[in-house]
Design a protein around this motif. Structure first.
Motif, PDB file in Angstrom:
ATOM      1  N   ARG A  60       0.828  -1.201   0.000  1.00 16.42           N
ATOM      2  CA  ARG A  60       0.000   0.000   0.000  1.00 16.42           C
ATOM      3  C   ARG A  60       0.870   1.262   0.000  1.00 16.42           C
ATOM      4  NH1 ARG A  60      -3.377  -3.781   2.156  1.00 16.42           N
ATOM      5  NH2 ARG A  60      -5.559  -3.598   1.538  1.00 16.42           N
ATOM      6  N   PHE A  61       1.974   1.222   0.744  1.00 11.30           N
ATOM      7  CA  PHE A  61       2.886   2.363   0.730  1.00 11.30           C
ATOM      8  C   PHE A  61       3.539   2.507  -0.641  1.00 11.30           C
ATOM      9  CE2 PHE A  61       7.207   4.048   1.099  1.00 11.30           C
ATOM     10  CZ  PHE A  61       6.951   5.281   1.668  1.00 11.30           C
ATOM     11  N   LEU A  62       3.942   1.395  -1.241  1.00 12.27           N
ATOM     12  CA  LEU A  62       4.575   1.432  -2.564  1.00 12.27           C
ATOM     13  C   LEU A  62       3.637   2.010  -3.613  1.00 12.27           C
ATOM     14  CD1 LEU A  62       6.342  -2.051  -2.440  1.00 12.27           C
ATOM     15  CD2 LEU A  62       7.472   0.183  -2.410  1.00 12.27           C
ATOM     16  N   LEU A  63       2.371   1.607  -3.560  1.00 17.98           N
ATOM     17  CA  LEU A  63       1.403   2.153  -4.518  1.00 17.98           C
ATOM     18  C   LEU A  63       1.182   3.643  -4.280  1.00 17.98           C
ATOM     19  CD1 LEU A  63      -1.448  -0.468  -5.037  1.00 17.98           C
ATOM     20  CD2 LEU A  63       0.077   0.508  -6.754  1.00 17.98           C
ATOM     21  N   ARG A  64       1.188   4.021  -3.034  1.00 16.51           N
ATOM     22  CA  ARG A  64       1.009   5.440  -2.717  1.00 16.51           C
ATOM     23  C   ARG A  64       2.154   6.273  -3.299  1.00 16.51           C
ATOM     24  NH1 ARG A  64      -0.122   7.806   3.397  1.00 16.51           N
ATOM     25  NH2 ARG A  64      -0.705   9.915   2.772  1.00 16.51           N
ATOM     26  N   LYS A  65       3.337   5.660  -3.389  1.00 15.10           N
ATOM     27  CA  LYS A  65       4.491   6.341  -3.967  1.00 15.10           C
ATOM     28  C   LYS A  65       4.618   6.103  -5.472  1.00 15.10           C
ATOM     29  CE  LYS A  65       5.863   8.191  -0.171  1.00 15.10           C
ATOM     30  NZ  LYS A  65       5.748   9.661   0.014  1.00 15.10           N
ATOM     31  N   GLY A  66       3.641   5.394  -6.065  1.00 13.25           N
ATOM     32  CA  GLY A  66       3.632   5.218  -7.510  1.00 13.25           C
ATOM     33  C   GLY A  66       4.424   4.039  -8.032  1.00 13.25           C
ATOM     34  N   ASP A  67       4.876   3.138  -7.171  1.00 18.61           N
ATOM     35  CA  ASP A  67       5.684   1.994  -7.610  1.00 18.61           C
ATOM     36  C   ASP A  67       4.796   0.747  -7.689  1.00 18.61           C
ATOM     37  OD1 ASP A  67       7.634   0.170  -8.210  1.00 18.61           O
ATOM     38  OD2 ASP A  67       9.000   0.750  -6.586  1.00 18.61           O
ATOM     39  N   GLU A  68       3.982   0.671  -8.745  1.00 15.75           N
ATOM     40  CA  GLU A  68       3.036  -0.433  -8.878  1.00 15.75           C
ATOM     41  C   GLU A  68       3.745  -1.766  -9.113  1.00 15.75           C
ATOM     42  OE1 GLU A  68      -0.728  -1.876 -11.666  1.00 15.75           O
ATOM     43  OE2 GLU A  68      -0.129   0.238 -11.647  1.00 15.75           O
ATOM     44  N   ALA A  69       4.822  -1.767  -9.889  1.00 19.77           N
ATOM     45  CA  ALA A  69       5.527  -3.008 -10.197  1.00 19.77           C
ATOM     46  C   ALA A  69       6.050  -3.669  -8.923  1.00 19.77           C
ATOM     47  CB  ALA A  69       6.673  -2.730 -11.169  1.00 19.77           C
ATOM     48  N   GLN A  70       6.650  -2.854  -8.040  1.00 21.24           N
ATOM     49  CA  GLN A  70       7.177  -3.410  -6.795  1.00 21.24           C
ATOM     50  C   GLN A  70       6.053  -3.836  -5.869  1.00 21.24           C
ATOM     51  OE1 GLN A  70      10.276  -4.137  -6.354  1.00 21.24           O
ATOM     52  NE2 GLN A  70      10.086  -4.878  -4.244  1.00 21.24           N
ATOM     53  N   ALA A  71       4.948  -3.082  -5.865  1.00 19.72           N
ATOM     54  CA  ALA A  71       3.802  -3.455  -5.037  1.00 19.72           C
ATOM     55  C   ALA A  71       3.245  -4.809  -5.478  1.00 19.72           C
ATOM     56  CB  ALA A  71       2.721  -2.387  -5.128  1.00 19.72           C
ATOM     57  N   ARG A  72       3.159  -5.023  -6.788  1.00 19.41           N
ATOM     58  CA  ARG A  72       2.690  -6.303  -7.306  1.00 19.41           C
ATOM     59  C   ARG A  72       3.644  -7.432  -6.896  1.00 19.41           C
ATOM     60  NH1 ARG A  72      -0.711  -8.012 -11.275  1.00 19.41           N
ATOM     61  NH2 ARG A  72      -1.205  -5.846 -11.828  1.00 19.41           N
ATOM     62  N   LYS A  73       4.931  -7.151  -6.943  1.00 20.79           N
ATOM     63  CA  LYS A  73       5.930  -8.149  -6.580  1.00 20.79           C
ATOM     64  C   LYS A  73       5.796  -8.547  -5.112  1.00 20.79           C
ATOM     65  CE  LYS A  73      10.885  -9.004  -7.074  1.00 20.79           C
ATOM     66  NZ  LYS A  73      12.168  -8.434  -7.528  1.00 20.79           N
ATOM     67  N   VAL A  74       5.596  -7.547  -4.251  1.00 16.42           N
ATOM     68  CA  VAL A  74       5.442  -7.833  -2.824  1.00 16.42           C
ATOM     69  C   VAL A  74       4.182  -8.666  -2.585  1.00 16.42           C
ATOM     70  CG1 VAL A  74       5.044  -6.822  -0.550  1.00 16.42           C
ATOM     71  CG2 VAL A  74       6.732  -5.798  -2.085  1.00 16.42           C
ATOM     72  N   LEU A  75       3.087  -8.301  -3.243  1.00 20.76           N
ATOM     73  CA  LEU A  75       1.854  -9.063  -3.078  1.00 20.76           C
ATOM     74  C   LEU A  75       2.016 -10.506  -3.560  1.00 20.76           C
ATOM     75  CD1 LEU A  75      -0.936  -6.481  -4.049  1.00 20.76           C
ATOM     76  CD2 LEU A  75      -0.563  -7.532  -1.815  1.00 20.76           C
ATOM     77  N   SER A  76       2.875 -10.710  -4.533  1.00 29.72           N
ATOM     78  CA  SER A  76       3.093 -12.073  -5.034  1.00 29.72           C
ATOM     79  C   SER A  76       3.754 -12.958  -3.978  1.00 29.72           C
ATOM     80  CB  SER A  76       3.947 -12.054  -6.306  1.00 29.72           C
ATOM     81  OG  SER A  76       5.300 -11.721  -6.018  1.00 29.72           O
TER      82      SER A  76
END
Length: 474
Positions: A204-220
């Motif tokens: 959620r913090f990563l998405l808030r900062k605009g890093d969708e690719a890393q957010a997806r990776k963490v969720l994986s």
């Protein structure tokens, strides 16, 4: 690069959840360690008749934590949950060691230790705010109560660890005993630091900062179903977009806007009641409580903290078993009612039977601890982690943590003063009344959050805000 990528993919969800909640060990160890250290410290520095000074030494950590929670909440919104947990571990290590090497300078020693423990409290308060927020943002909605409950299991395990360490060190010379008890807190802080180095940042913090690719990776790492990942990303992004449109810049006043006020009052109120109910009076002072009840020296009563610690750990495991089977509100109200009676009944029995066995109060305190351990103790941090919307989560979690620590600090500070002025049964009866008031607060002011996504909980607060704005008299 490929090697690094593969290494990162090997981070298991169990590792993430374990070290994500490991900050609770620090929190718990420092809550518990002074319980055993205090009798030796009192004897070494001749503080047996200095109730105010003893209260300040014990509560100094909580005083620092008031500010640590609020500061970490703000900084975590800017730098991320992970970085701030690492910083907390470093601060904790430094000031744990400084506590253990306190110079022996007469009365000035007490003031040195108070100041050092205030700085130590900054790290403890930060952990109390950051760990629930991090865990709630990593856990799926259906298991959030159970996984967030890991925080409580870590806290009480840290307390039990400190009680066992205190007991094992009690036969050392008095000065060495309390110094090692305080200084060894640096060990779990080092373990936390090394573990968190491998943790990912909150999606959620990563998405808030605009890093969708890393957010997806963490969720994986923590979601097995790709469709679930897509759905959660879309839900988080939609909420974040709405918040950016509504509030280009979040401020403290935002917390009390009509949209958020209901949820902020609920979360902060539960956090405050948890401490004003008096649980930490038991955890900080149980050897002194038994001493006052039986006349036995406090330093010979270090088995009682271990008993309390075992009850707390068992209770935290019970909570993890029932967390997602019962509504949060139901557990809080049942627990609060039994806790209140456990504090009030000894005073009533003592009034009716003045020759009551002095250990009766200790038995009732064990009942209190048992119900506290699987209701208010874990659920407070679950609610704090899940009830606040994304736009205000860092600030609101910090505010709730600060109010929690204000209660903890005041209880730690005034309990020895109160017991010096009135019977212990009367002191606990006062806390019992506060427990009952907490039940009433939950019934009237706290929404149900079990099984709801963080975004659905936010919608409840938004709808309540609209109703209040339209019908102010409701």
């Amino acid at each position: 690069m490929n090697v690094m990528a593969k290494a990162k993919k090997k981070i298991s969800s169990a590792f993430i959840y374990f070290f994500g909640s490991f900050g609770g060990i620090l929190f718990g160890y420092d809550i518990g360690v002074m319980t055993g250290a205090l009798p030796f410290l009192q004897a070494d520095w001749h503080l047996e008749n200095e109730a105010s000074l003893v209260g300040w030494i014990t509560s100094a950590v909580m005083f620092g934590a008031i500010f640590g929670g609020a500061l970490a909440g703000q900084l975590s919104d800017k730098f991320g949950r992970r970085k701030m947990i690492l910083m907390s571990a470093i601060v904790f290590m430094i000031f744990s060691v400084l506590s253990g090497v306190s110079p022996d300078m007469g009365e000035a020693s007490a003031y040195y230790l108070i100041i050092v423990r205030m700085f130590l409290g900054l790290a403890v308060g930060a952990a109390s705010a950051l760990v629930p927020a991090y865990m709630s943002e990593m856990a799926p909605a259906k298991a959030r109560g159970r996984l967030s409950g890991l925080n409580q299991t870590m806290i009480v395990s840290g307390m039990l660890l400190s009680y066992v360490v205190d007991f094992l060190l009690k036969d050392l010379p008095g000065e060495w005993a309390w110094r090692l008890m305080l200084g060894l807190a640096a060990v779990p802080a080092l373990i936390l630091f090394l573990g968190v180095l491998r943790l990912p940042e909150s999606p959620r913090f990563l998405l808030r900062k605009g890093d969708e690719a890393q957010a997806r990776k963490v969720l994986s790492y923590i979601r097995k179903n790709p469709a679930e990942i897509d759905q959660e990303l879309a839900s988080i992004k939609e909420t974040a977009k709405e918040e950016q449109q509504a509030n280009q810049k979040t401020s403290w006043s935002t917390l009390f806007s009509s949209k958020y006020r209901y949820l902020v009052i609920a979360g902060v109120g539960v956090a405050a009641f948890q401490q004003f109910q008096g649980a930490n009076a038991i955890f900080y002072y149980i050897p002194l409580i038994v001493q006052k009840a039986t006349g036995q020296a406090a330093s010979s009563n270090l088995m009682w903290p271990i008993v309390q610690g075992i009850i707390l750990v068992i209770g935290s495991l019970v909570y993890m078993w029932i967390a997602d089977k019962f509504n949060r509100r139901t557990l809080l109200m049942v627990g609060g009612a039994v806790m209140g009676l456990s504090f009030i009944l000894p005073a009533v029995i003592n009034w009716m039977m003045p020759n009551m066995n002095p250990m009766t109060i200790v038995v009732f305190l064990c009942i209190y601890v048992a119900f506290y351990s699987f209701t208010w103790a874990p659920l407070t941090w679950v609610l704090v982690g899940e009830i606040f919307p994304l736009a205000i989560r860092g600030r609101a979690s910090g505010l709730a943590s600060s109010f929690n620590w204000i209660g903890s600090w005041l209880v730690g500070l005034i309990f020895p003063i109160m017991t010096a002025c009135m019977p212990q049964e009367a002191v606990f009866a006062i806390f019992g009344i506060i427990c009952i008031l907490g039940v009433i607060f939950v019934k009237t002011c706290v929404p149900e959050t079990r099984g709801h996504t963080l975004e659905e909980i936010e919608e409840q607060g938004t709808n309540r805000g609209r109703v209040k704005a339209t019908n102010p008299e409701n």
